[in-house]
Design a protein around this motif. Structure first.
Motif, PDB file in Angstrom:
ATOM      1  N   MET C   1      -7.224   0.364  15.450  1.00  0.00           N
ATOM      2  CA  MET C   1      -6.775   0.663  14.055  1.00  0.00           C
ATOM      3  C   MET C   1      -8.011   0.926  13.242  1.00  0.00           C
ATOM      4  O   MET C   1      -8.016   1.645  12.404  1.00  0.00           O
ATOM      5  N   SER C   3     -10.420   2.851  14.527  1.00  0.00           N
ATOM      6  CA  SER C   3     -10.441   4.356  14.758  1.00  0.00           C
ATOM      7  C   SER C   3      -9.926   5.114  14.031  1.00  0.00           C
ATOM      8  O   SER C   3      -9.719   6.209  13.374  1.00  0.00           O
ATOM      9  N   PHE C   4      -8.448   4.476  13.820  1.00  0.00           N
ATOM     10  CA  PHE C   4      -7.127   5.318  13.302  1.00  0.00           C
ATOM     11  C   PHE C   4      -7.389   5.359  11.616  1.00  0.00           C
ATOM     12  O   PHE C   4      -7.364   6.345  11.505  1.00  0.00           O
ATOM     13  N   LEU C   5      -7.859   4.212  11.356  1.00  0.00           N
ATOM     14  CA  LEU C   5      -8.022   4.470   9.603  1.00  0.00           C
ATOM     15  C   LEU C   5      -9.236   5.437   9.309  1.00  0.00           C
ATOM     16  O   LEU C   5      -9.135   5.796   8.393  1.00  0.00           O
ATOM     17  N   GLN C   6     -10.193   5.408  10.219  1.00  0.00           N
ATOM     18  CA  GLN C   6     -11.289   6.535   9.934  1.00  0.00           C
ATOM     19  C   GLN C   6     -10.713   7.770  10.081  1.00  0.00           C
ATOM     20  O   GLN C   6     -10.943   8.636   9.160  1.00  0.00           O
ATOM     21  N   TYR C   7      -9.942   7.966  11.088  1.00  0.00           N
ATOM     22  CA  TYR C   7      -9.234   9.267  11.344  1.00  0.00           C
ATOM     23  C   TYR C   7      -8.445   9.734   9.995  1.00  0.00           C
ATOM     24  O   TYR C   7      -8.350  10.915   9.474  1.00  0.00           O
ATOM     25  N   LEU C   8      -7.827   8.797   9.235  1.00  0.00           N
ATOM     26  CA  LEU C   8      -7.102   8.782   7.946  1.00  0.00           C
ATOM     27  C   LEU C   8      -8.116   9.211   6.801  1.00  0.00           C
ATOM     28  O   LEU C   8      -7.425   9.390   5.828  1.00  0.00           O
ATOM     29  N   GLY C   9      -9.309   8.992   7.154  1.00  0.00           N
ATOM     30  CA  GLY C   9     -10.218   9.213   5.982  1.00  0.00           C
ATOM     31  C   GLY C   9     -10.610   8.101   5.270  1.00  0.00           C
ATOM     32  O   GLY C   9     -11.220   8.211   4.138  1.00  0.00           O
ATOM     33  N   TYR C  15     -13.052  -1.784   7.055  1.00  0.00           N
ATOM     34  CA  TYR C  15     -12.172  -2.398   7.864  1.00  0.00           C
ATOM     35  C   TYR C  15     -13.003  -2.968   8.940  1.00  0.00           C
ATOM     36  O   TYR C  15     -13.651  -2.245   9.975  1.00  0.00           O
ATOM     37  N   LEU C  17     -13.546  -6.423  11.979  1.00  0.00           N
ATOM     38  CA  LEU C  17     -12.671  -7.264  12.595  1.00  0.00           C
ATOM     39  C   LEU C  17     -13.677  -8.166  13.511  1.00  0.00           C
ATOM     40  O   LEU C  17     -14.481  -7.478  13.980  1.00  0.00           O
ATOM     41  N   LYS C  47      -8.755   5.213  -1.965  1.00  0.00           N
ATOM     42  CA  LYS C  47      -7.827   5.791  -1.126  1.00  0.00           C
ATOM     43  C   LYS C  47      -6.482   4.781  -0.750  1.00  0.00           C
ATOM     44  O   LYS C  47      -6.892   3.496  -0.828  1.00  0.00           O
ATOM     45  N   LEU C  48      -5.486   5.288  -0.404  1.00  0.00           N
ATOM     46  CA  LEU C  48      -4.298   4.401  -0.064  1.00  0.00           C
ATOM     47  C   LEU C  48      -3.838   3.378  -0.705  1.00  0.00           C
ATOM     48  O   LEU C  48      -3.411   2.308  -0.468  1.00  0.00           O
TER      49      LEU C  48
END
Lengths: 277, 336, 53, 299
Positions: C1, C3-9, C15, C17, C47-48
Motif C-alpha cells: 500500500m 509503495s503503491f501510494l508512493q507510486y501515485l505521487g 502513510y 503502519l 493530493k487526493l
C-alpha cells in the motif's frame, strides 16, 4: 435565486420538525413531523413522501396518517437511513418532499365493504386508509381488518389495534402472530391461512392488502379462491426510489413508475404489467 | 446561402463562447465528446469524424450535478442554496440522432407529471446548431429509429462542405439571433450541398413495442443476455439513457446533495434496504434496459429511447449489439 | 500500500503502519510523535483531496 | 490459426453429444469479419456457430460466475491468459474444477475487435493494431490448465511487462500525481474494468455496497482514482494480467499501470509469485494467506 422557503423544486426538501416519536415495536417507530405553519403538505391515504435526514440520506415512506397538525410516518429499521432515523430525538429537523404517488382510491371505494389485510410494517400504509374510512364512517360499509406479524412484540399500532378500532361501529379486527408464544391467546398462524379461515364474502367488498412480497402473493391467491375479482383487490407496491417524480428510472414496472403511477394498483392493473414485483 | 468559411470556424466559436457556453465535438486525447469550447491547446475540433464517443447528454444532465447545499448542526438542518445552472448554452455540430435523443430526454424530464427543474434550467436557454449528416457510418441506423438526419429540427442547421467551410442555415428566431452575431464572418455564396449517402443498416421496428409486451418471460432473454457482463458502458455512452442516482456528500456540518448518472446494469440500482431486489440477476437487468428502450418508453411517451447512433455497439467490450438483439427479438415466435 | 501510494505521487511519510500492542503505551507515543514530525516535514497535503464543489 | 475453428467445433460437438457437458462457452462471428463475440452453445446442432480466430480476445472466464450457483458442467475455451483466470476462479471457490472442461488454446496473440469496430465506425481515425495491447507483454500464451488443447505451442516474447511501470517510477512524486490525475479525470465510472475482471468475482461488490457506501459516486478525478485504488488493491496478487480491464475501458485509461505495479510489488515482497499459474496449495495468492514471515513493506 429561487426562494428557499417557498421553492417549488420537487427535488428539494422542505424542512420539518419531529415533534413526537412513538416506539411501536422493537424495530418500528412512528414519527410525528410538522412545521411552524402546520403540515408541510396535504396527503391522501396511501401517498408517499421522501424523508431525508441531512446528511445521511433520503428514503421514500408511506404517510401512515395525516393528522390535523402533523404527518405520521411509521418507519421500520432496515437500512442506513432508517437506522439513523431511529437514533433521533424529538426536536430534530428533517427534510421532506412530496406528496408522491396516487394514493388509495378512496372515492371509488365509497359504499363498499372494506377488507384490509396487512402484514408487519405493511399496516402503515393501510392505516392511513383505515383511519380515513373511520373519519368518513358513513361512506363505507362493514370494515374488516386482518393483521399479522411475526410475534406480539412486532405488532404495530397496538393501542389502535386492540382498543380503538374494535370499538368502531360495524368494524371487526382480526390479529394473528406467526408462532405461539406465552401470554398470547389470540390466533396463531400466517395471514393468508387466517384469511381463508375468516372467509370473508367478496360481495360488494374491496380488499386492500400490503405486507411482505411473499404474504401478498399468497393473500392474492386466497382472495382469488374466495371469488374476489381482480378489480376488487388493491395492493401497494414498493421499489427502490430516488427521485419520487418519475424521472430517475429505477422504480418502473413495465412502463409504470411506482412513485408516480403507484404505489397503489388494483390486481387488474398489475396483471397487465410485467411480473417484476 | 450563408457560408462560414473553414478558416473562420474557430473565430465563430470564440465569438459565440463570449456570450454562452458552447459545446462542440472535440477530440481530447483518447476520448471525444461535446466538450466546452475554450479554444484550448490539445483540443481538436472534430468535424471530420462521424460522431463523438461520448454523447452530448451531459450538457443538460451532467454526470455529476449538484442540486442543493445544506448545513446540518445537531438537531437543526437547513437547505442553504439550490443550485440551478441557468444561462445560455449552445450545442454546435450535433447530429440528428443526438438531437432526437435530446427530444427524448425532454419527454422524460419535462412531461408526464413533474418538470425536472434542474434539467429545465439547463435546457430552456439552450440553442442547437445541428449538422446535417450526409455520410452515416456502418453502425448507424438512425433512420430506422425515425431520425431525420438531413433536416434536423434545430435553431441552425449546418452542412459541412469540407474545404469550403460550413453552409449555415438559420431555422428559428433563436437561430437568427446567433446568425446575427456572426454577421461579420458569414459570407453569402452559392454552394452545392453534399450528396447524401444511403444508410446501409436498416431495421424495421414496426410493431416491435407491441410484440415485446408479450415477451417479458420469453426464454430468449437468457440467450440474448449471456454475452453481457453487466458493466455500464452502454448506458453511459448512450445519448438517451437518463437514469440517475441521488447522493449526498458532506464534510462536517456542511454538505451538498447531488445527482449522478446511474445504470440499470448495476445490481445496486434496484437493491432495496430490506434486502429484496426485483432485478437481482443479469438477465433481469439486461431485459430492463432493452425493454425500456424499445417498449416501455414507447408506451409511456410514444417515442423510442434508441436513436440509432450505434455508440453502444461500438463501445461494448463484449460485442453486445442492439441491432442483432432487435433482429432476434423480431424473429422469435411468441405463443399467443 | 505504501509503495503503491508512493507510486501515485503521495509522499511516503504520510502513510505509515506499525504493529503496537495494547500494552505498548510508550511505543504508541513514540510512533505518533514520529509520524507527526514526518508529516510536518512534508507540509499540508493537497493530493487526493476531494475538491468537490 | 486457420485450423483452430474446425478443431474447436469437433471437440465441442463431441462433448455436447456424449453429454460430457451441458453447455460450451466459446465465440461466434458477429456481423463484421473482425467481430468475434462470446457465445453460449447448448445444442450440438449449433456448434457450427463456434469460431476460434484472431479476434477471440474476450476472456470467457469472466462469464463463469454467472453459472456459479448451478450444477451443469461447462466446456470453456481458454487462451493462456484465460486459463490463469480459470485457476483464479477455482482458487476463489467460484467454480469447482470438476464442473469445467477446459479446451485450451495455444494463443499466438489476438487482435482487438473493438479497435477495428471503432476504426470502421468513423468515430476514430486511429488505425487498429496487428496485435492487441493486452497481448504485447504476454508471458503465458499457452494455457496453464486444460483438459485438451488446440494449436501449436507458442513462445512468449521478451518479458518487458514492467517497462512502463519503471518509467512512471522514475518520475518525481508530483509528476506521477499529475499524470494519474489527468488519466483518471476522464473516467466515467462505468465499472467496465470491474465487470471485465475475472478476479472481480465477489457476490456483492464493495462498490455496490450501500451500508455503508465506501466510495463516493460523484465523477471527479479524486473519487475516480480512489475507486481505482480500491479496485486494484482488491485484485493485488490475484490479477492474472489478462488486460481485460484496460481493453474494456471505453475512455482508454492505462489501468494496467496500476495492476502491474502491484504485480511487481507482490512479486518483490512475497515472491517469486505469479497469479493463477497453478492449482497447488502453495500457489494461493500471497494476500489471501497468512505467514509469520510476511513482510511489512507491502502494508
Amino acid at each position: 435565486m429561487p426562494d428557499l422557503d417557498r421553492h417549488t423544486n420537487p427535488l428539494v426538501p422542505t424542512m420539518v420538525k419531529v415533534v413526537k416519536i412513538i416506539e411501536e415495536t422493537p424495530d418500528v417507530k412512528t414519527f410525528y413531523v410538522t412545521t411552524d405553519e402546520g403540515i408541510p403538505f396535504k396527503v391522501m391515504p396511501g401517498q408517499l413522501a421522501m424523508v431525508s435526514q441531512l446528511p445521511v440520506g433520503e428514503g421514500m415512506f408511506s404517510v401512515s396518517w395525516q393528522a390535523e397538525d402533523h404527518l405520521q410516518f411509521a418507519i421500520k429499521r432496515v437500512g442506513l437511513l432508517t437506522e439513523a432515523l431511529h437514533e433521533i430525538e424529538p426536536g430534530q429537523t428533517l427534510g421532506i418532499r412530496g406528496p408522491y404517488g396516487n394514493g388509495f382510491p378512496v372515492d371509488e371505494c365509497k359504499g363498499k365493504d372494506m377488507l384490509f389485510i396487512g402484514g408487519g410494517i405493511g399496516l402503515a400504509p393501510l392505516r392511513s386508509f383505515i383511519k380515513y374510512c373511520f373519519a368518513h364512517r358513513e361512506d363505507y360499509g362493514k370494515i374488516t381488518i386482518l393483521y399479522g406479524a411475526r410475534s406480539y412484540a412486532d405488532l404495530c399500532f397496538k393501542k389502535e389495534l386492540f382498543e380503538e378500532w374494535p370499538q368502531v361501529p360495524n368494524c371487526e379486527v382480526f390479529v394473528t402472530i406467526d408462532n405461539p408464544e406465552e401470554g398470547w391467546d389470540g390466533h396463531v398462524g400466517f395471514v393468508p391461512a387466517y384469511l381463508e379461515e375468516i372467509n370473508p364474502s367478496p360481495q360488494g367488498t374491496i380488499a386492500v392488502t400490503c405486507g411482505p412480497p411473499i404474504m401478498i402473493k399468497f393473500v392474492l391467491q386466497a382472495l382469488e379462491k374466495m371469488g374476489f375479482t381482480d378489480d376488487q383487490v388493491i395492493t401497494t407496491l414498493e421499489m427502490r426510489m430516488k427521485c419520487g417524480i418519475g424521472k430517475c428510472g429505477r422504480c418502473n414496472i413495465g412502463s409504470e413508475f411506482i412513485c408516480l403511477d403507484g404505489p397503489v394498483f388494483t390486481l387488474a392493473q398489475l396483471k397487465k404489467l410485467p411480473p417484476e414485483w | 446561402m450563408k457560408v462560414l468559411p473553414a478558416d473562420k470556424i474557430r473565430e465563430a466559436l470564440n465569438i459565440l463562447a463570449g456570450e454562452a457556453e458552447v459545446y462542440a465535438p472535440l477530440v481530447r486525447g483518447d476520448v471525444s465528446g461535446y466538450i466546452k469550447w475554450t479554444d484550448g491547446p490539445g483540443d481538436e475540433l472534430a468535424l471530420d469524424i462521424l460522431n463523438t464517443y461520448m454523447p452530448p447528454k451531459h450538457i443538460v444532465m451532467p454526470q455529476t450535478e449538484n442540486m442543493y447545499k445544506f448545513i446540518a448542526t445537531g438537531k437543526d438542518a437547513q437547505v442553504t442554496e439550490i443550485v440551478t445552472a441557468e444561462g445560455p448554452r449552445i450545442i454546435f455540430g450535433i447530429r440528428g440522432c443526438d438531437l432526437q435523443a435530446l427530444h427524448a430526454l425532454d419527454l422524460a424530464f419535462l412531461t408526464r407529471g413533474y418538470e425536472d427543474e434542474f434539467y429545465k434550467a439547463r435546457r430552456q436557454d439552450l440553442a442547437v446548431i445541428a449538422r446535417a449528416c450526409y455520410q452515416p457510418g456502418p453502425a448507424c441506423f438512425c433512420e430506422s429509429m425515425g431520425v431525420d438526419r438531413l433536416n434536423p429540427e434545430a435553431d441552425v442547421v449546418i452542412h459541412v462542405l469540407g474545404e469550403q467551410g460550413l453552409a449555415w442555415e438559420p431555422k428559428t428566431p433563436k437561430g437568427k439571433d446567433i446568425t446575427a452575431k456572426l454577421q461579420g464572418i458569414l459570407v453569402d455564396k452559392e454552394v452545392a450541398l453534399p450528396q447524401a449517402a444511403d444508410m446501409k443498416v436498416k431495421v424495421d421496428i414496426t410493431g416491435l413495442s407491441e410484440k415485446l409486451a408479450g415477451m417479458f418471460e420469453h426464454p430468449v432473454w437468457d440467450e440474448l443476455s449471456s454475452r453481457c457482463m453487466n458493466c455500464g458502458v452502454c448506458t453511459y455512452v448512450c445519448p438517451t439513457c437518463y437514469c440517475f442516482d441521488i447522493q449526498v456528500h458532506n464534510r462536517g456540518e456542511a454538505g451538498n446533495r447531488f445527482r449522478c448518472w446511474d445504470s440499470c446494469m448495476y445490481k445496486e440500482y434496484t437493491q432495496m434496504a430490506g434486502g429484496h431486489n426485483p432485478r437481482e440477476f443479469k438477465k433481469e437487468r439486461f431485459r430492463q434496459r432493452f425493454l425500456h428502450k424499445l417498449q416501455y418508453f414507447n408506451e409511456r411517451y410514444g417515442a423510442n429511447l434508441c436513436i440509432g447512433c450505434g455508440r453502444c455497439i461500438i463501445m461494448c467490450p463484449n460485442e453486445v449489439n442492439i441491432l442483432e438483439i432487435i433482429n432476434k427479438l423480431k424473429e422469435v415466435q411468441v405463443d399467443a | 500500500m505504501k509503495s503503491f501510494l508512493q507510486y501515485l505521487g503521495i509522499e511516503p511519510e504520510r502513510y505509515q503502519l506499525a504493529w503496537i500492542s495494547g500494552s505498548e503505551g510508550q511505543k504508541f507515543a513514540d510512533i505518533m510523535t514520529h509520524v507527526v514530525a514526518e508529516v510536518k516535514k512534508v507540509g499540508p497535503n493537497r493530493k487526493l483531496r476531494e475538491e468537490h464543489e | 490459426m486457420s485450423d483452430y475453428t474446425a478443431k474447436a467445433r469437433e471437440i465441442a460437438k463431441k462433448l455436447l453429444q456424449d453429454g460430457t457437458v451441458a453447455m460450451v462457452l466459446g465465440w461466434e462471428k458477429g456481423d463484421e469479419p473482425f467481430v468475434s463475440a462470446p457465445a453460449v452453445i447448448r445444442d450440438a446442432a449449433d456448434v457450427d456457430r463456434l469460431v476460434v480466430d484472431e479476434y477471440c480476445i474476450h476472456d470467457l472466464a469472466t462469464l463463469l460466475p454467472d453459472y456459479r450457483d448451478r450444477s451443469e458442467k461447462i466446456a470453456i475455451f481458454a487462451k493462456g491468459c484465460d486459463s490463469r483466470g480459470i485457476v483464479r476462479l477455482i482458487q476463489d471457490r467460484v467454480m469447482p474444477r470438476d464442473r469445467l472442461y477446459i479446451i485450451g488454446i495455444n494463443c499466438p496473440g489476438m487482435k482487438d475487435p473493438n479497435e477495428f469496430i471503432r476504426a470502421a465506425s468513423g468515430l476514430s481515425k486511429a488505425k487498429p493494431a496487428d496485435k492487441a495491447v493486452k497481448c504485447l507483454y504476454c508471458q503465458y500464451p499457452n494455457p496453464v490448465l486444460y483438459d485438451e488443447v488446440i494449436g501449436e505451442i507458442q513462445q512468449p516474447g521478451e518479458d518487458k511487462r514492467f517497462a512502463e511501470v519503471d518509467k512512471i517510477e522514475s518520475m518525481s512524486a508530483d509528476e506521477r500525481y499529475e499524470f494519474f490525475i489527468k488519466e483518471f479525470s476522464r473516467c466515467i465510472r462505468c465499472y467496465a474494468c470491474r465487470n471485465a475482471c475475472v478476479a472481480c468475482n465477489c457476490r456483492t461488490c464493495i462498490f455496490d455496497e450501500t451500508k455503508p457506501q465506501w466510495v463516493g459516486r460523484s465523477t471527479d478525478p479524486v473519487n475516480n482514482i480512489l475507486y481505482q485504488i480500491v479496485r486494484s488493491m482488491h485484485v493485488a496478487g490475484r490479477c492474472v494480467e489478462c488486460g481485460e480491464c484496460e481493453r474494456a475501458c471505453p475512455v482508454g485509461i492505462p489501468l494496467m499501470l496500476f495492476n502491474r505495479k502491484l504485480i511487481k510489488d507482490v512479486d518483490k515482497f512475497f515472491g517469486p509469485y505469479q497469479a493463477g499459474i497453478s492449482l497447488e496449495d502453495d500457489a494461493v495468492p500471497p494476500l489471501s494467506r497468512y505467514r509469520v514471515d510476511d513482510p511489512d513493506e507491502f502494508m
